[in-house]
Write a protein that holds these residues in place. Sequence first.
Motif, mmCIF file in Angstrom:
data_model
loop_
_atom_site.group_PDB
_atom_site.id
_atom_site.type_symbol
_atom_site.label_atom_id
_atom_site.label_comp_id
_atom_site.label_asym_id
_atom_site.label_seq_id
_atom_site.Cartn_x
_atom_site.Cartn_y
_atom_site.Cartn_z
ATOM 1 N N LYS A 197 0.509 -1.224 -0.323
ATOM 2 C CA LYS A 197 -0.233 0.098 0.209
ATOM 3 C C LYS A 197 0.536 0.578 -0.070
ATOM 4 O O LYS A 197 0.104 2.388 -0.484
ATOM 5 N N THR A 198 2.115 1.125 0.124
ATOM 6 C CA THR A 198 2.881 2.176 0.076
ATOM 7 C C THR A 198 3.655 2.370 -1.182
ATOM 8 O O THR A 198 4.569 1.737 -1.703
ATOM 9 N N CYS A 199 2.650 2.909 -2.350
ATOM 10 C CA CYS A 199 3.055 2.121 -3.435
ATOM 11 C C CYS A 199 4.462 3.606 -3.888
ATOM 12 O O CYS A 199 4.781 2.029 -5.173
ATOM 13 N N SER A 200 5.396 4.385 -3.238
ATOM 14 C CA SER A 200 6.604 4.894 -2.706
ATOM 15 C C SER A 200 7.306 4.239 -3.339
ATOM 16 O O SER A 200 8.428 4.027 -3.910
ATOM 17 N N HIS A 240 -3.895 9.200 -5.937
ATOM 18 C CA HIS A 240 -4.604 8.391 -4.375
ATOM 19 C C HIS A 240 -4.301 7.121 -4.571
ATOM 20 O O HIS A 240 -5.089 6.650 -5.246
ATOM 21 N N CYS A 241 -3.213 6.367 -5.444
ATOM 22 C CA CYS A 241 -2.683 4.979 -5.415
ATOM 23 C C CYS A 241 -2.743 4.242 -4.219
ATOM 24 O O CYS A 241 -2.537 5.204 -3.283
ATOM 25 N N SER A 242 -3.495 3.377 -4.407
ATOM 26 C CA SER A 242 -4.030 2.850 -2.780
ATOM 27 C C SER A 242 -3.259 1.274 -2.764
ATOM 28 O O SER A 242 -3.101 0.583 -1.708
ATOM 29 N N GLN A 243 -2.718 1.202 -3.664
ATOM 30 C CA GLN A 243 -1.896 -0.470 -3.440
ATOM 31 C C GLN A 243 -1.384 -0.764 -5.183
ATOM 32 O O GLN A 243 -2.114 -0.020 -6.099
ATOM 33 N N VAL A 244 0.166 -0.964 -4.920
ATOM 34 C CA VAL A 244 0.683 -1.524 -6.051
ATOM 35 C C VAL A 244 1.863 -3.223 -5.993
ATOM 36 O O VAL A 244 1.596 -3.723 -5.068
ATOM 37 N N ALA A 245 0.641 -4.029 -6.910
ATOM 38 C CA ALA A 245 1.155 -5.224 -6.978
ATOM 39 C C ALA A 245 1.806 -5.744 -7.755
ATOM 40 O O ALA A 245 1.877 -5.394 -9.146
ATOM 41 N N ARG A 246 3.201 -6.701 -7.539
ATOM 42 C CA ARG A 246 4.210 -6.536 -8.629
ATOM 43 C C ARG A 246 4.785 -8.197 -8.364
ATOM 44 O O ARG A 246 4.248 -9.254 -7.313
#
Length: 169
Positions: free
Chosen positions: A30-33, A49-55
């Motif tokens: 959830k810490t997109c940066s 307002h990025c809520s999540q990044v999935a990689r």
Amino acid sequence: PQPLTLAALFPPQFELNGKSYARTAASITKTCSVAVYGADLQAALQTGHCSQVARASYISGDGTMMGTVGVVNLISSNAAQKAGQVTGPQQIIAPLTSKKGPTKKLGTGTGVVQAEIKGHYLILMWAEYANLKSPSGQAQRQALEQFAANLVTGSANINLSTRMLSGKQ
């Protein structure tokens, strides 16, 4: 509003056009940066307002190419467009390394980067050769670009398309 899940986005392995791909690492934050490189991209994700990044990282079945696919969940398609416009050689997904194997060194070679917008999602890709050598010539660069595109087609694209069609975004 529906959170992304690693299981839905990134299968452990898949085949596409006779080639196989195996997942070597996966992560969601959830810490997109922390999942992207570049101050402009980090700022665009915060503004959007990025809520999540999935990689997830994958290696080709023949072990020659590897890469990371990232799916950024933003507030709107407009926010995804704006974030997509700042991507470039220095504004990229942070390659996700594995604990062992070739993808442990992911991001230490020179590769190709791509970005794609799908609704309110920004899809970012990083691909490089497993031997960490820079692509020499157009044919090798195109092979990496095709590999990156295949990663998205065989993984995240399926779930994101379903989400868009069902309205459960």
